[in-house]
Design a protein around this motif. Structure first.
Motif, PDB file in Angstrom:
ATOM      1  N   GLY A 309       0.816  -1.210   0.000  1.00 42.79           N
ATOM      2  CA  GLY A 309       0.000   0.000   0.000  1.00 42.79           C
ATOM      3  C   GLY A 309       0.844   1.252   0.000  1.00 42.79           C
ATOM      4  O   GLY A 309       0.545   2.233  -0.699  1.00 42.79           O
ATOM      5  N   GLU A 313       1.063   4.279  -2.909  1.00 42.53           N
ATOM      6  CA  GLU A 313       0.930   5.703  -2.616  1.00 42.53           C
ATOM      7  C   GLU A 313       2.149   6.481  -3.110  1.00 42.53           C
ATOM      8  O   GLU A 313       2.014   7.563  -3.690  1.00 42.53           O
ATOM      9  CB  GLU A 313       0.744   5.899  -1.113  1.00 42.53           C
ATOM     10  N   HIS A 316       1.974   6.627  -6.917  1.00 40.20           N
ATOM     11  CA  HIS A 316       0.931   7.574  -7.315  1.00 40.20           C
ATOM     12  C   HIS A 316       1.440   9.006  -7.197  1.00 40.20           C
ATOM     13  O   HIS A 316       1.209   9.844  -8.081  1.00 40.20           O
ATOM     14  CB  HIS A 316      -0.307   7.388  -6.449  1.00 40.20           C
ATOM     15  N   GLN A 433      -2.371   3.304  -9.008  1.00 40.46           N
ATOM     16  CA  GLN A 433      -3.661   3.782  -8.510  1.00 40.46           C
ATOM     17  C   GLN A 433      -3.561   4.045  -7.019  1.00 40.46           C
ATOM     18  O   GLN A 433      -3.007   3.234  -6.266  1.00 40.46           O
ATOM     19  CB  GLN A 433      -4.756   2.751  -8.790  1.00 40.46           C
ATOM     20  N   ARG A 434      -4.070   5.177  -6.607  1.00 42.23           N
ATOM     21  CA  ARG A 434      -3.957   5.530  -5.194  1.00 42.23           C
ATOM     22  C   ARG A 434      -4.686   4.502  -4.337  1.00 42.23           C
ATOM     23  O   ARG A 434      -5.823   4.125  -4.616  1.00 42.23           O
ATOM     24  CB  ARG A 434      -4.529   6.922  -4.951  1.00 42.23           C
ATOM     25  N   PRO A 435      -4.027   4.018  -3.260  1.00 41.58           N
ATOM     26  CA  PRO A 435      -4.656   2.997  -2.417  1.00 41.58           C
ATOM     27  C   PRO A 435      -5.809   3.582  -1.606  1.00 41.58           C
ATOM     28  O   PRO A 435      -6.010   4.802  -1.551  1.00 41.58           O
ATOM     29  CB  PRO A 435      -3.504   2.542  -1.517  1.00 41.58           C
ATOM     30  N   GLY A 436      -6.544   2.689  -0.956  1.00 46.11           N
ATOM     31  CA  GLY A 436      -7.623   3.117  -0.083  1.00 46.11           C
ATOM     32  C   GLY A 436      -7.092   3.801   1.164  1.00 46.11           C
ATOM     33  O   GLY A 436      -5.884   3.994   1.335  1.00 46.11           O
ATOM     34  N   TRP A 437      -7.990   4.123   2.054  1.00 44.17           N
ATOM     35  CA  TRP A 437      -7.604   4.918   3.226  1.00 44.17           C
ATOM     36  C   TRP A 437      -6.565   4.204   4.080  1.00 44.17           C
ATOM     37  O   TRP A 437      -5.658   4.840   4.629  1.00 44.17           O
ATOM     38  CB  TRP A 437      -8.852   5.233   4.066  1.00 44.17           C
ATOM     39  N   LEU A 438      -6.658   2.856   4.156  1.00 47.33           N
ATOM     40  CA  LEU A 438      -5.703   2.124   4.975  1.00 47.33           C
ATOM     41  C   LEU A 438      -4.304   2.201   4.358  1.00 47.33           C
ATOM     42  O   LEU A 438      -3.305   2.420   5.072  1.00 47.33           O
ATOM     43  CB  LEU A 438      -6.134   0.671   5.130  1.00 47.33           C
ATOM     44  N   ARG A 440      -3.192   4.561   2.393  1.00 50.95           N
ATOM     45  CA  ARG A 440      -2.703   5.943   2.521  1.00 50.95           C
ATOM     46  C   ARG A 440      -2.221   6.213   3.945  1.00 50.95           C
ATOM     47  O   ARG A 440      -1.221   6.901   4.150  1.00 50.95           O
ATOM     48  CB  ARG A 440      -3.801   6.931   2.134  1.00 50.95           C
TER      49      ARG A 440
END
Length: 490
Positions: A309, A313, A316, A433-438, A440
């Motif tokens: 992850g 980020e 990205h 692709q930008r990862p989800g909140w976790l 990030r």
């Protein structure tokens, strides 16, 4: 570029340097040089498993092909030969995943003159990550991999290989490794490093071996001759050690001074400090091409949670900084489409600097774990270093080295050559692709990836590193050419 006290701890001459690609080659060489060793074998590792078959394709009858049995036999039959193994005392979760080796390996050698010692981490949560092997103080190996049961593979990286199995019979995924072998003063320098580590752990002084023979294996042709080699370390400074951040300094110097190409082949890519340096170069109108080769997805749950992850980020963010379209990131695949584990740690700059070692492109390797890299420096691009890079890319693409070289010459870039030859999808773009909140959150605080003992258990203190990367990217995009479009807008 190499400078003692700035980006390396030792600079020495090597008459011969060889790059060994894949562990079938490395293990074969290890088997040969162990047999010829006369006085000293000194191994430092993150992991060591005595059950490892050095030649699983043509193993000797029974257990004789296991490296532990070979060492025991040599120690019994050669009274002058001292075999010393210094291996990380890994914590229980990691040790359990390794079959409790090397802890169980101690029992292999209890009644044998092979001397195995376990190294405690300098800090809680840190790893002893160096991978060094020194034979009679005249031949030395630096690598990113260990002598263990799950490390062997060939350059074919077959989807199913009956020889790529654990002692239990469980199949292992294809894996890519690279090793640097050196002789001369460079081998002596690595030998001194290993002897110092042994003394620090055991209190025993090891005298450098004096032998008359040449241990260089006849089967290996040198990749380079008459080479300047720099040895770079990471030592955290904890437990009364001297803080050393050569590894990070050399990464930053190599990135800053690259003219045409920054080629990175590495297991991880999460360091915001290194990413900031790359972002700065991507913003330059005439800056270098940047190519990253890494694993598609980490095989362990911990690495997947903390590293993948964070890498997404970072990539990205760098895509935003890539205002001139000069960075690409790839992961290799087998013929059948399975991911190849890229465990190597190779950096090539302008085909004149070649670096191999244990250091990942993450925080831990730059300031928290214990690392060792070796770098060959030439004044101008060297065809031999270019040949190493061409071979690494060609073998992933499944084409001859000459075909890749011609494609790169025609395309004028590494990315162009990969695109031209990648008709079977053997190399796939790593997702930016930008990862989800976790993901990030993991990247912002570099969870599981401390950069120093001072912030090991204070992740909020690491946030400023991510903030600097974002600020650098903002500066780059403000200077972007008129035809640049922000990836987030797209």
């Amino acid at each position: 570029m190499l400078e003692v006290g700035r980006n390396c701890s030792h600079i020495a001459h090597a008459d011969r340097v060889a790059i060994l690609v894949e562990n079938d080659t490395y293990f074969s060489v290890v088997e040969e040089v162990l047999e010829r060793a006369e006085k000293s074998v000194l191994l430092i590792g993150w992991q060591f498993d005595p059950r490892t078959q050095l030649d699983p394709i043509n193993p000797p009858h029974g257990a004789a092909g296991q490296v532990g049995h070979q060492m025991r036999r040599l120690a019994r039959t050669k009274p002058d030969l001292k075999i010393r193994l210094l291996v990380w005392n890994s914590p229980l979760p990691i040790a359990a995943s390794q079959g409790m080796f090397p802890q169980r390996a101690i029992r292999w050698f209890n009644s044998n003159p092979v001397d195995l010692r376990l190294v405690k981490p300098l800090s809680l949560g840190a790893a002893h990550h160096q991978k060094i092997l020194v034979i009679d103080n005249k031949l030395a190996f630096v690598s990113g991999g260990d002598i263990s049961v799950d490390r062997w593979d060939t350059s074919q990286h077959l989807d199913l290989d009956i020889h790529r199995v654990l002692p239990s019979g469980e199949a292992r995924k294809p894996r890519h490794e690279v090793v640097m072998m050196v002789d001369g003063e460079a081998a002596d320098g690595l030998g001194q490093l290993a002897r110092d580590a042994w003394q620090w752990v055991t209190g025993d002084t090891v005298t450098p071996a004096q032998v008359d023979y040449d241990p260089w294996p006849a089967s290996i042709k040198p990749t380079l001759t008459d080479a300047t080699v720099g040895i770079s370390l990471t030592v955290s400074g904890a437990s009364h050690t001297i803080k050393t951040r050569d590894v990070e300094s050399l990464f930053l110097d190599m990135i800053a001074q690259a003219r045409d190409l920054i080629f990175l082949e590495n297991q991880y890519f999460t360091s915001p400090v290194i990413a900031t340096a790359i972002a700065r170069r991507l913003g330059e109108p005439e800056g270098p091409e940047v190519v990253l080769v890494s694993t598609g997805e980490s095989p362990s749950w911990f690495d997947h949670a903390t590293m993948d992850g964070a890498r997404a980020e970072v990539l990205h963010t760098l895509l935003e900084a890539d205002v001139h379209g000069r960075m690409t990131a790839w992961h290799p695949k087998t013929v059948g489409g399975d991911n190849i584990i890229v465990h190597s740690k190779v950096t090539i700059i302008d085909d004149r600097m070649l670096r191999v070692g244990s250091s990942n492109l993450n925080n831990r390797s730059c300031g928290y774990d214990t690392e060792c890299d070796a770098t060959v420096e030439r004044r101008e691009p060297d065809p031999a270093i270019r040949g190493v890079r061409h071979h690494l890319l060609a073998h992933f693409l499944g084409v001859p080295d000459e075909k890749y070289a011609e494609a790169e010459k025609t395309a004028g870039s590494v990315a162009g050559a990969i695109a031209a030859l990648n008709t079977k999808g053997r190399m796939a773009p790593i997702s930016s692709q930008r990862p989800g909140w976790l993901g990030r959150l993991t990247a912002r605080y570099q969870i599981g990836d401390p950069s120093d003992p001072a912030n090991a258990w204070r992740p909020w203190k690491r946030r400023k590193l991510s903030h600097r990367l974002r600020e650098e990217v903002k500066q780059v995009t403000r200077r972007a050419p008129d035809d640049y479009h922000d990836p987030d807008d797209a």
